[in-house]
Design a protein around this motif. Sequence first.
Motif, PDB file in Angstrom:
ATOM      1  N   ASP A  10     -40.555  -7.255 -72.861  1.00  0.00           N
ATOM      2  CA  ASP A  10     -40.312  -6.325 -71.768  1.00  0.00           C
ATOM      3  C   ASP A  10     -41.430  -5.310 -71.677  1.00  0.00           C
ATOM      4  OD1 ASP A  10     -37.341  -6.945 -71.055  1.00  0.00           O
ATOM      5  OD2 ASP A  10     -37.387  -6.809 -73.238  1.00  0.00           O
ATOM      6  N   ARG A  11     -41.654  -4.841 -70.459  1.00  0.00           N
ATOM      7  CA  ARG A  11     -42.562  -3.703 -70.280  1.00  0.00           C
ATOM      8  C   ARG A  11     -41.806  -2.433 -70.644  1.00  0.00           C
ATOM      9  NH1 ARG A  11     -44.743  -4.635 -64.110  1.00  0.00           N
ATOM     10  NH2 ARG A  11     -45.036  -6.880 -64.309  1.00  0.00           N
ATOM     11  N   PRO A  12     -42.364  -1.593 -71.480  1.00  0.00           N
ATOM     12  CA  PRO A  12     -41.662  -0.356 -71.822  1.00  0.00           C
ATOM     13  C   PRO A  12     -41.895   0.727 -70.767  1.00  0.00           C
ATOM     14  CG  PRO A  12     -43.659  -0.554 -73.122  1.00  0.00           C
ATOM     15  CD  PRO A  12     -43.596  -1.776 -72.268  1.00  0.00           C
ATOM     16  N   ILE A  39     -40.472 -10.988 -80.119  1.00  0.00           N
ATOM     17  CA  ILE A  39     -40.140 -10.130 -78.979  1.00  0.00           C
ATOM     18  C   ILE A  39     -41.250  -9.092 -78.815  1.00  0.00           C
ATOM     19  CG2 ILE A  39     -38.448  -8.591 -77.946  1.00  0.00           C
ATOM     20  CD1 ILE A  39     -36.320  -9.970 -79.656  1.00  0.00           C
ATOM     21  N   LEU A  40     -41.859  -9.155 -77.635  1.00  0.00           N
ATOM     22  CA  LEU A  40     -43.046  -8.369 -77.363  1.00  0.00           C
ATOM     23  C   LEU A  40     -42.687  -7.107 -76.585  1.00  0.00           C
ATOM     24  CD1 LEU A  40     -46.267  -8.537 -76.250  1.00  0.00           C
ATOM     25  CD2 LEU A  40     -45.090  -9.644 -74.386  1.00  0.00           C
ATOM     26  N   ILE A  41     -43.132  -5.967 -77.070  1.00  0.00           N
ATOM     27  CA  ILE A  41     -43.016  -4.753 -76.263  1.00  0.00           C
ATOM     28  C   ILE A  41     -44.360  -4.602 -75.560  1.00  0.00           C
ATOM     29  CG2 ILE A  41     -42.514  -2.289 -76.242  1.00  0.00           C
ATOM     30  CD1 ILE A  41     -40.805  -2.624 -78.679  1.00  0.00           C
ATOM     31  N   VAL A  44     -49.328  -2.841 -73.066  1.00  0.00           N
ATOM     32  CA  VAL A  44     -50.583  -3.035 -72.319  1.00  0.00           C
ATOM     33  C   VAL A  44     -50.259  -3.413 -70.868  1.00  0.00           C
ATOM     34  CG1 VAL A  44     -52.710  -4.398 -72.154  1.00  0.00           C
ATOM     35  CG2 VAL A  44     -51.830  -3.736 -74.399  1.00  0.00           C
ATOM     36  N   GLN A  45     -49.290  -4.293 -70.727  1.00  0.00           N
ATOM     37  CA  GLN A  45     -48.893  -4.674 -69.370  1.00  0.00           C
ATOM     38  C   GLN A  45     -48.267  -3.485 -68.619  1.00  0.00           C
ATOM     39  OE1 GLN A  45     -45.697  -7.656 -67.596  1.00  0.00           O
ATOM     40  NE2 GLN A  45     -47.310  -8.781 -68.622  1.00  0.00           N
ATOM     41  N   ALA A  46     -47.489  -2.676 -69.317  1.00  0.00           N
ATOM     42  CA  ALA A  46     -46.895  -1.493 -68.687  1.00  0.00           C
ATOM     43  C   ALA A  46     -47.990  -0.553 -68.179  1.00  0.00           C
ATOM     44  CB  ALA A  46     -45.985  -0.765 -69.669  1.00  0.00           C
ATOM     45  N   SER A 134     -53.108 -12.310 -69.047  1.00  0.00           N
ATOM     46  CA  SER A 134     -52.791 -11.720 -70.342  1.00  0.00           C
ATOM     47  C   SER A 134     -51.390 -12.131 -70.807  1.00  0.00           C
ATOM     48  CB  SER A 134     -53.006 -10.204 -70.294  1.00  0.00           C
ATOM     49  OG  SER A 134     -51.823  -9.505 -70.410  1.00  0.00           O
ATOM     50  N   GLN A 135     -50.527 -12.418 -69.836  1.00  0.00           N
ATOM     51  CA  GLN A 135     -49.198 -12.905 -70.201  1.00  0.00           C
ATOM     52  C   GLN A 135     -49.275 -14.313 -70.818  1.00  0.00           C
ATOM     53  OE1 GLN A 135     -46.194 -11.274 -67.798  1.00  0.00           O
ATOM     54  NE2 GLN A 135     -44.857 -13.033 -67.941  1.00  0.00           N
ATOM     55  N   ALA A 136     -50.201 -15.121 -70.324  1.00  0.00           N
ATOM     56  CA  ALA A 136     -50.408 -16.438 -70.940  1.00  0.00           C
ATOM     57  C   ALA A 136     -50.899 -16.261 -72.381  1.00  0.00           C
ATOM     58  CB  ALA A 136     -51.421 -17.251 -70.127  1.00  0.00           C
ATOM     59  N   ALA A 137     -51.725 -15.242 -72.589  1.00  0.00           N
ATOM     60  CA  ALA A 137     -52.217 -14.962 -73.946  1.00  0.00           C
ATOM     61  C   ALA A 137     -51.082 -14.454 -74.845  1.00  0.00           C
ATOM     62  CB  ALA A 137     -53.359 -13.953 -73.894  1.00  0.00           C
ATOM     63  N   ASP A 138     -50.178 -13.625 -74.280  1.00  0.00           N
ATOM     64  CA  ASP A 138     -49.019 -13.141 -75.061  1.00  0.00           C
ATOM     65  C   ASP A 138     -48.249 -14.320 -75.654  1.00  0.00           C
ATOM     66  OD1 ASP A 138     -49.528 -10.560 -74.137  1.00  0.00           O
ATOM     67  OD2 ASP A 138     -48.024 -10.669 -72.532  1.00  0.00           O
ATOM     68  N   ILE A 139     -48.052 -15.317 -74.800  1.00  0.00           N
ATOM     69  CA  ILE A 139     -47.215 -16.451 -75.201  1.00  0.00           C
ATOM     70  C   ILE A 139     -47.949 -17.353 -76.191  1.00  0.00           C
ATOM     71  CG2 ILE A 139     -45.987 -18.509 -74.367  1.00  0.00           C
ATOM     72  CD1 ILE A 139     -45.848 -16.977 -71.575  1.00  0.00           C
ATOM     73  N   ASP A 152     -37.751 -14.939 -61.240  1.00  0.00           N
ATOM     74  CA  ASP A 152     -38.928 -14.362 -60.588  1.00  0.00           C
ATOM     75  C   ASP A 152     -40.186 -14.504 -61.449  1.00  0.00           C
ATOM     76  OD1 ASP A 152     -37.565 -12.609 -62.332  1.00  0.00           O
ATOM     77  OD2 ASP A 152     -38.648 -10.887 -61.530  1.00  0.00           O
ATOM     78  N   GLN A 153     -40.000 -14.865 -62.724  1.00  0.00           N
ATOM     79  CA  GLN A 153     -41.170 -15.002 -63.603  1.00  0.00           C
ATOM     80  C   GLN A 153     -41.661 -16.454 -63.700  1.00  0.00           C
ATOM     81  OE1 GLN A 153     -42.815 -12.520 -65.976  1.00  0.00           O
ATOM     82  NE2 GLN A 153     -42.161 -11.254 -64.273  1.00  0.00           N
ATOM     83  N   LEU A 154     -40.991 -17.371 -62.987  1.00  0.00           N
ATOM     84  CA  LEU A 154     -41.397 -18.779 -63.078  1.00  0.00           C
ATOM     85  C   LEU A 154     -42.862 -19.036 -62.702  1.00  0.00           C
ATOM     86  CD1 LEU A 154     -38.249 -20.826 -61.990  1.00  0.00           C
ATOM     87  CD2 LEU A 154     -39.318 -20.680 -64.242  1.00  0.00           C
TER      88      LEU A 154
HETATM   89  N1  TRP Z   1     -43.624  -9.500 -67.426  1.00  0.00           N
HETATM   90  C1  TRP Z   1     -42.493  -9.211 -68.252  1.00  0.00           C
HETATM   91  C2  TRP Z   1     -41.702  -8.089 -67.553  1.00  0.00           C
HETATM   92  O1  TRP Z   1     -41.954  -7.781 -66.441  1.00  0.00           O
HETATM   93  C3  TRP Z   1     -42.883  -8.743 -69.641  1.00  0.00           C
HETATM   94  C4  TRP Z   1     -43.768  -9.712 -70.356  1.00  0.00           C
HETATM   95  C5  TRP Z   1     -45.043  -9.480 -70.750  1.00  0.00           C
HETATM   96  C6  TRP Z   1     -43.447 -11.036 -70.756  1.00  0.00           C
HETATM   97  N2  TRP Z   1     -45.554 -10.574 -71.364  1.00  0.00           N
HETATM   98  C7  TRP Z   1     -44.617 -11.529 -71.391  1.00  0.00           C
HETATM   99  C8  TRP Z   1     -42.322 -11.850 -70.623  1.00  0.00           C
HETATM  100  C9  TRP Z   1     -44.654 -12.833 -71.865  1.00  0.00           C
HETATM  101  C10 TRP Z   1     -42.365 -13.127 -71.118  1.00  0.00           C
HETATM  102  C11 TRP Z   1     -43.535 -13.636 -71.719  1.00  0.00           C
HETATM  103  O2  TRP Z   1     -40.812  -7.515 -68.142  1.00  0.00           O
END
Ligand code: TRP
Length: 334
Positions: A10-12, A39-41, A44-46, A134-139, A152-154
Amino acid sequence: MSNEVVLTGDRPTGPLHLGHYVGSLLNRVKFQEEYKQYILIADVQALTDNYDNPQKVRDNVLQVALDYLAVGIDPNKSTIFIQSLIPQIAELTVFYMNLVTLNRLKRNPTVKTEIIQKGFGESLPVGFLVYPISQAADITIVQGTLVPVGEDQLPMIEQANEIIRSFNNIYKTEVFSNIRAIIPEVPRLSGIDGKAKMSKSLGNAIYLSDSSDDLRKKVMSMYTDSGHLRVEDPGKIEGNVVFTYLDVFDIDKVKVAQLKEHYQKGGLGDVVLKKYLFEVLENIISPIRQKRQEFAKDPSYVMEILKKGTQTTLETAENTMSKVRQAMKLNYFD
Ligand code: TRP
């Protein structure tokens, strides 16, 4: 235990609400028994749309962690970590940027919608546009294979898989495997105003951290049926948020069916109905609230949990990067 790896996050940007609870938190509590789960906080995305408000992001890292622990995410079973403290994610993002065109990014439907919603216009930050990379990198940094996300994240998952395929093809490697989304069974929870989505920015959310009083006020203000003016009038179920919530949260399905019948016939007032929903929600939220308050008394303990999870993730991330550097011929001193 299966050898699938779950990555979710989740984005904090605020505390978590009931939409998060039914949409993802309950699943995480289940998945930690079945899979290795990260579980990623996503601080950076936030920051991509809160770069001018670092204090907000910092404060909400703790808030989100409190919500996780309060709903029963167990740090001995799940690895919770802070995105900005894993520099390998940034490194991998830079490499992935070569594999994605600007046009492809601009076509990502989720990002497109968000750009309009947030009103960026001509001043769209590059960092925001590229966050799917960067989300692809998170995973992939944790070699994740399963990603529980809302519908919505598909497009994010689709884009991540394109990146993975390009990477494996170009660098002739099998470092990364195709990832799969897990979509929650419960449809997206509407807001208390009846809008399709519960969200902080729409101001229509019930938080896991809401006090009993706040919860009561929110339930009492819920949208029901604008044509239901007198108790004896027949009322509508469709689009009636109170019934939407009862369907999702009340385990007593017989009771809900009876209430629906009574409401449609007439004679069941909104206030009585809402008081009942309040009881149902309070029964769910009150133990979460109590646990949350306990953890909140000791923030340094919570930060210690995040520190441990981050250290574990750092090891995994470095392990992935050494394979990446080898595939990309960047392992100069090996
Ligand atoms: N984008 C997700 C959100 O809006 C948070 C998120 C960041 C995420 N990186 C991710 C979710 C990787 C799943 C996989 O809350």
